[in-house]
Design a protein around this motif. Structure first.
Motif, PDB file in Angstrom:
ATOM      1  N   THR A   1      25.993   2.189 -56.311  1.00 36.39           N
ATOM      2  CA  THR A   1      26.725   2.743 -57.308  1.00 36.39           C
ATOM      3  C   THR A   1      26.718   2.427 -58.431  1.00 36.39           C
TER       4      THR A   1
ATOM      5  N   ILE B   1      27.578   7.637 -56.662  1.00 43.82           N
ATOM      6  CA  ILE B   1      26.921   7.252 -55.495  1.00 43.82           C
ATOM      7  C   ILE B   1      25.535   7.668 -55.677  1.00 43.82           C
TER       8      ILE B   1
ATOM      9  N   GLU C   1      20.921   7.637 -54.705  1.00 44.60           N
ATOM     10  CA  GLU C   1      20.170   7.047 -53.551  1.00 44.60           C
ATOM     11  C   GLU C   1      18.893   7.504 -54.070  1.00 44.60           C
TER      12      GLU C   1
ATOM     13  N   VAL D   1      16.378   1.986 -56.314  1.00 47.82           N
ATOM     14  CA  VAL D   1      17.629   1.879 -56.073  1.00 47.82           C
ATOM     15  C   VAL D   1      17.758   0.999 -54.959  1.00 47.82           C
ATOM     16  N   SER D   2      18.329  -0.179 -55.105  1.00 45.92           N
ATOM     17  CA  SER D   2      18.622  -1.115 -54.024  1.00 45.92           C
ATOM     18  C   SER D   2      19.949  -1.477 -54.084  1.00 45.92           C
TER      19      SER D   2
ATOM     20  N   SER E   1      15.268   9.862 -54.577  1.00 45.70           N
ATOM     21  CA  SER E   1      15.262  11.272 -54.478  1.00 45.70           C
ATOM     22  C   SER E   1      14.198  11.476 -53.398  1.00 45.70           C
TER      23      SER E   1
ATOM     24  N   ASP F   1      16.219  13.216 -60.692  1.00 52.24           N
ATOM     25  CA  ASP F   1      15.847  13.291 -59.755  1.00 52.24           C
ATOM     26  C   ASP F   1      14.198  13.358 -59.437  1.00 52.24           C
TER      27      ASP F   1
ATOM     28  N   ALA G   1      24.284  11.138 -55.306  1.00 53.26           N
ATOM     29  CA  ALA G   1      24.850  12.008 -53.978  1.00 53.26           C
ATOM     30  C   ALA G   1      26.079  12.292 -54.141  1.00 53.26           C
TER      31      ALA G   1
ATOM     32  N   PRO H   1      19.861   1.459 -50.793  1.00 53.55           N
ATOM     33  CA  PRO H   1      20.412   2.777 -50.977  1.00 53.55           C
ATOM     34  C   PRO H   1      21.874   3.030 -50.899  1.00 53.55           C
ATOM     35  N   GLY H   2      22.166   3.993 -51.485  1.00 54.86           N
ATOM     36  CA  GLY H   2      23.610   4.264 -51.422  1.00 54.86           C
ATOM     37  C   GLY H   2      24.115   3.287 -52.523  1.00 54.86           C
TER      38      GLY H   2
ATOM     39  N   VAL I   1      15.638   9.469 -58.933  1.00 54.31           N
ATOM     40  CA  VAL I   1      17.034   8.920 -58.239  1.00 54.31           C
ATOM     41  C   VAL I   1      17.660  10.273 -58.197  1.00 54.31           C
TER      42      VAL I   1
END
Length: 419
Positions: free
Chosen positions: A110, A91, A93, A104-105, A95, A34, A81, A107-108, A78
């Motif tokens: 996997t 999951i 997202e 991260v694309s 940081s 992160d 979550a 957001p959210g 990163v």
């Protein structure tokens, strides 16, 4: 392709990735950190890097290019979550500590895993008193924290440290060496009270006092007061004393970053509970380093050890366990410190109540000695201060679980291997 996911970009996570490749794992390794930095070790942050003796890169576990060269998909900046155990996914997202690399694309997003290692470490404990959010009230856990303290430690500045554990004392030494006026607030009668007991804590009291550090034992911090610029300007103690401060450091220990495991419903008890193979209550999830509370056969109980050696050795042990190898993580806890001209290594966990006798070999006055903590005549811990190449012998005596003769332990003419 089999995918192993490692959550935590510190020493344990990086060494786990290294071990997976060294053991011949050819699947996908995804390492989430992160922070924006590549994985690094934490001891330099309060030792050589803080003192300006070593460059930033000296803290890195591997050079930045190592990860791509070894097909480790390192994703810095990163956060994971959540863990979705039924689908074996995490999951992710961006940081809060910096932009993700790669981004991260969406957001959210996997990430699937076949095996998952939690190496999420620990976070500094907070005081929750008025003024703790003031500029100049610091903790020390990450490289930017050490950078900030390096800038703060200049000659003549007044540094107040709340807590006298290892981080508190190492920052006190660094500040003193930089020419700061240092005051340490500690509720116990000695520093390191819960780490090594009052007998050896007194040794560190004398050491720091000889370098101009003031201790205020039996006191706690009650409030941080700001100055006209909105920075910390003083610390009010529980005795009503106001201590002027240009910088204040909160060093009252760390708690495990177990929120991710909690959300996933894993067993917790002062961290993520594992067996001696570092497996959690989910057979496909493992934990290592500061976040893990692991069963240690040597002690017959679960312990959470925050020291560097536990991350250094625990990460590789977890990696081998993930590969299905027979693993029993059963190392003697080990830690070390460097303060001024004192270098020390300690094996075992000599907390108050765990021992009934302390035996010394050597001269405490000249800070060249070994201390042995005994319980019922059996060695539970040993600390060598400015005495080297004895750790293996001390650990062998601890593992032997024999009743020892204190007079032989104290006699420097008798090699430790012959005690």
């Amino acid at each position: 392709m089999t995918t192993f996911v490692i959550v935590g970009g510190g020493l344990a996570g990086a060494k786990a990735a290294e071990t997976l490749r060294a053991e011949g794992f050819t699947g996908e390794i995804v390492l989430f950190g992160d922070e924006s930095e590549v994985p690094y070790e934490r001891p330099p942050l309060s030792k050589d890097y803080l003192l300006g003796k070593k460059p930033r890169e000296s803290a890195y576990v591997h050079p930045a290019e190592w990860y791509a060269a070894n097909s480790v998909d390192l994703r810095t900046g990163v956060s994971v979550a959540a863990i979705e155990r039924p689908t074996h996914t995490v999951i992710v997202e961006p940081s809060a500590h910096g932009g993700a690399s790669p981004p991260v694309s969406p957001p959210g997003g996997t990430q699937h895993y076949d095996k998952l290692l939690l190496a999420t470490g620990a976070a500094p404990r907070r005081l929750d008193i008025p003024g703790e959010a003031l500029d100049g009230v610091r903790t020390l856990r990450k490289l930017p924290d050490s950078d900030a303290l390096r800038a703060e430690f200049t000659r003549g500045r007044r540094v107040v440290i709340v807590g006298s554990g290892w981080i508190g004392l190492e920052t006190a030494a660094a500040a003193s060496i930089a020419g700061c006026q240092v005051t340490v607030i500690e509720p116990q009668p000695t520093p390191l009270y819960y780490a090594i007991g009052p007998e050896l804590g007194a040794v560190f009291t004398v050491l720091h006092q000889a370098h101009g550090v003031e201790f205020r034992f039996g006191e706690t911090a009650a409030e941080f007061h700001g100055d006209a610029a909105g920075r910390v300007g003083s610390v009010l103690t529980s005795s009503g004393t106001v201590l002027p401060a240009d910088v204040a450091i909160v060093a009252i220990g760390a708690g495990p970053n177990d929120g991710l495991a909690r959300g996933a419903g894993l067993e917790l008890s002062n961290g993520v509970v594992t067996d001696s193979a570092l497996r959690t209550s989910d057979p496909d999830i493992y934990a290592a380093g500061d976040v893990a509370c692991s069963f240690l056969p040597l002690l017959g109980t679960h312990v959470r050890v925050e020291h560097w050696s536990n991350a250094l050795n625990g990460g590789p042990a977890a990696a081998r366990s993930m590969l299905g190898q027979e693993v029993e993580y059963n190392r003697v806890p080990y830690f070390y410190t460097d303060q001024y001209d004192l270098g020390m290594e300690c094996s075992g966990l000599p907390s108050p109540g765990a021992y009934d006798q302390v035996v010394y070999r050597g001269d405490r006055a000249t800070l060249e000695f070994i201390a042995f903590w005994l319980a019922g005549g059996r060695l539970i811990a040993g600390m060598n201060v400015n005495v080297w190449d004895v750790t293996d012998d001390i650990q062998s005596l601890i593992r032997s679980n024999r009743t020892l003769d204190p007079s032989r332990l104290a006699d420097p003419a008798i090699p430790l291997a012959d005690v």
